[in-house]
Design an enzyme around this catalytic site. Structure first.
Site, PDB file in Angstrom:
ATOM      1  N   ASP A   8      22.490  10.909 -49.620  1.00 61.66           N
ATOM      2  CA  ASP A   8      22.794  11.263 -50.957  1.00 61.66           C
ATOM      3  C   ASP A   8      24.310  10.821 -50.899  1.00 61.66           C
ATOM      4  O   ASP A   8      24.906  10.217 -50.026  1.00 61.66           O
ATOM      5  CB  ASP A   8      22.701  12.673 -51.533  1.00 61.66           C
ATOM      6  CG  ASP A   8      23.637  13.706 -50.806  1.00 61.66           C
ATOM      7  OD1 ASP A   8      24.601  13.372 -49.942  1.00 61.66           O
ATOM      8  OD2 ASP A   8      23.345  14.904 -51.079  1.00 61.66           O
ATOM      9  N   HIS A   9      24.955  11.351 -52.066  1.00 63.22           N
ATOM     10  CA  HIS A   9      26.346  10.855 -52.405  1.00 63.22           C
ATOM     11  C   HIS A   9      27.513  11.299 -51.430  1.00 63.22           C
ATOM     12  O   HIS A   9      28.508  10.597 -51.210  1.00 63.22           O
ATOM     13  CB  HIS A   9      26.743  11.066 -54.082  1.00 63.22           C
ATOM     14  CG  HIS A   9      26.265  12.644 -54.033  1.00 63.22           C
ATOM     15  ND1 HIS A   9      25.032  12.764 -54.548  1.00 63.22           N
ATOM     16  CD2 HIS A   9      27.194  13.780 -54.112  1.00 63.22           C
ATOM     17  CE1 HIS A   9      25.201  14.408 -54.597  1.00 63.22           C
ATOM     18  NE2 HIS A   9      26.366  14.887 -54.531  1.00 63.22           N
ATOM     19  N   CYS A  65      23.780  14.441 -45.901  1.00 59.77           N
ATOM     20  CA  CYS A  65      24.115  14.935 -47.198  1.00 59.77           C
ATOM     21  C   CYS A  65      25.216  16.030 -46.953  1.00 59.77           C
ATOM     22  O   CYS A  65      25.688  16.048 -45.766  1.00 59.77           O
ATOM     23  CB  CYS A  65      22.973  15.654 -48.008  1.00 59.77           C
ATOM     24  SG  CYS A  65      22.492  17.144 -47.311  1.00 59.77           S
ATOM     25  N   GLY A  66      25.745  16.676 -47.776  1.00 58.09           N
ATOM     26  CA  GLY A  66      27.079  17.469 -47.548  1.00 58.09           C
ATOM     27  C   GLY A  66      26.560  18.479 -46.659  1.00 58.09           C
ATOM     28  O   GLY A  66      27.392  18.410 -45.623  1.00 58.09           O
ATOM     29  N   GLY A  70      19.595  20.524 -47.187  1.00 58.69           N
ATOM     30  CA  GLY A  70      18.583  19.997 -47.946  1.00 58.69           C
ATOM     31  C   GLY A  70      17.709  18.771 -47.318  1.00 58.69           C
ATOM     32  O   GLY A  70      16.620  18.743 -47.540  1.00 58.69           O
ATOM     33  N   HIS A  98      14.685  19.088 -25.948  1.00 53.98           N
ATOM     34  CA  HIS A  98      13.959  20.040 -26.017  1.00 53.98           C
ATOM     35  C   HIS A  98      12.889  20.038 -27.314  1.00 53.98           C
ATOM     36  O   HIS A  98      11.757  20.737 -27.163  1.00 53.98           O
ATOM     37  CB  HIS A  98      14.637  21.454 -26.132  1.00 53.98           C
ATOM     38  CG  HIS A  98      15.497  21.629 -24.880  1.00 53.98           C
ATOM     39  ND1 HIS A  98      16.136  22.777 -24.658  1.00 53.98           N
ATOM     40  CD2 HIS A  98      15.842  20.958 -23.787  1.00 53.98           C
ATOM     41  CE1 HIS A  98      16.677  22.858 -23.595  1.00 53.98           C
ATOM     42  NE2 HIS A  98      16.605  21.778 -22.978  1.00 53.98           N
ATOM     43  N   ARG A 109      29.855  16.811 -44.731  1.00 52.10           N
ATOM     44  CA  ARG A 109      31.105  17.496 -45.265  1.00 52.10           C
ATOM     45  C   ARG A 109      31.622  18.257 -43.927  1.00 52.10           C
ATOM     46  O   ARG A 109      32.799  19.060 -44.246  1.00 52.10           O
ATOM     47  CB  ARG A 109      30.856  18.445 -46.410  1.00 52.10           C
ATOM     48  CG  ARG A 109      30.736  17.470 -47.634  1.00 52.10           C
ATOM     49  CD  ARG A 109      30.665  18.489 -48.846  1.00 52.10           C
ATOM     50  NE  ARG A 109      30.293  17.624 -50.153  1.00 52.10           N
ATOM     51  CZ  ARG A 109      29.566  17.623 -51.072  1.00 52.10           C
ATOM     52  NH1 ARG A 109      28.609  18.638 -50.793  1.00 52.10           N
ATOM     53  NH2 ARG A 109      29.466  16.835 -51.955  1.00 52.10           N
ATOM     54  N   ARG A 132       7.519  21.703 -20.020  1.00 56.48           N
ATOM     55  CA  ARG A 132       7.495  23.114 -20.673  1.00 56.48           C
ATOM     56  C   ARG A 132       7.765  22.929 -22.310  1.00 56.48           C
ATOM     57  O   ARG A 132       7.235  23.477 -23.138  1.00 56.48           O
ATOM     58  CB  ARG A 132       8.045  24.155 -20.180  1.00 56.48           C
ATOM     59  CG  ARG A 132       9.784  24.181 -20.389  1.00 56.48           C
ATOM     60  CD  ARG A 132      10.522  25.162 -19.582  1.00 56.48           C
ATOM     61  NE  ARG A 132      11.548  25.356 -19.950  1.00 56.48           N
ATOM     62  CZ  ARG A 132      12.870  24.235 -19.596  1.00 56.48           C
ATOM     63  NH1 ARG A 132      12.430  23.482 -18.745  1.00 56.48           N
ATOM     64  NH2 ARG A 132      14.134  24.633 -19.942  1.00 56.48           N
ATOM     65  N   ARG A 136       5.495  23.560 -26.485  1.00 55.31           N
ATOM     66  CA  ARG A 136       6.110  24.119 -27.673  1.00 55.31           C
ATOM     67  C   ARG A 136       6.179  23.304 -29.147  1.00 55.31           C
ATOM     68  O   ARG A 136       5.886  23.625 -29.993  1.00 55.31           O
ATOM     69  CB  ARG A 136       7.623  24.447 -27.254  1.00 55.31           C
ATOM     70  CG  ARG A 136       7.752  25.465 -26.247  1.00 55.31           C
ATOM     71  CD  ARG A 136       9.050  26.017 -25.460  1.00 55.31           C
ATOM     72  NE  ARG A 136       8.969  26.747 -24.492  1.00 55.31           N
ATOM     73  CZ  ARG A 136       9.906  26.837 -23.386  1.00 55.31           C
ATOM     74  NH1 ARG A 136      11.151  26.061 -23.495  1.00 55.31           N
ATOM     75  NH2 ARG A 136       9.621  27.774 -22.637  1.00 55.31           N
TER      76      ARG A 136
END
Length: 144
Positions: A8-9, A65-66, A70, A98, A109, A132, A136
């Site tokens: 993003d910006h 992104c910042g 998100g 892992h 940011r 292992r 998972r």
């Protein structure tokens, strides 16, 4: 190797640094991010990256992104995606070793230019340990 990148910006400036770095290593890049610092909606740039990785049109993905929260939340909605939010190189190494992460989410940011280049290099060169950890990772997808 082919990498898809989206931003993003808040991540535009770092995205250009990453693109330059990857291209200097002859790594092919699909650039889905905005090329502007004007405000945009991050999911619009996450979906094509996640789809590329999930559909094997890219080996790995990078999202910026910042805070990277998100983009990580959006990418992890895809069954075949394991997106890890990383702000240190040590965390990048662990998500690859892992968790077999296939998308790196960088909080623009909260990281420096030197850090992001080191993180990208670690992400693309660190191998999954399997063993292992594979058991998972196999338990991550939901029952959709």
């Amino acid at each position: 190797m082919k990498i898809s990148i989206g931003n993003d910006h808040a991540g535009t400036d770092y995205k250009f640094k990453i693109l330059e770095h990857l291209e200097s290593k002859n790594i092919m890049v699909n650039n889905y991010g905005t090329n502007s610092n004007e405000s945009v909606d991050y999911p619009d740039f996450v979906h094509p990256v996640a789809q590329d990785v999930e559909n094997n049109n890219a080996d790995l993905g990078i999202l910026l992104c910042g805070s990277a929260n998100g983009v990580a939340m959006t990418a992890n909605k895809y069954q075949g995606i394991r997106a890890g939010l990383c702000w240190t190189n040590e965390i990048v190494e662990l998500i690859r070793q892992h968790n077999n992460a296939n998308i790196l989410c960088i909080p623009a940011r909260y990281t420096s230019e030197d850090d992001i280049i080191e993180m990208v290099d670690t992400f693309i060169t660190t191998e999954f340990e399997g063993g292992r950890h594979q058991r998972r990772v196999d338990k991550i997808p939901s029952c959709n």
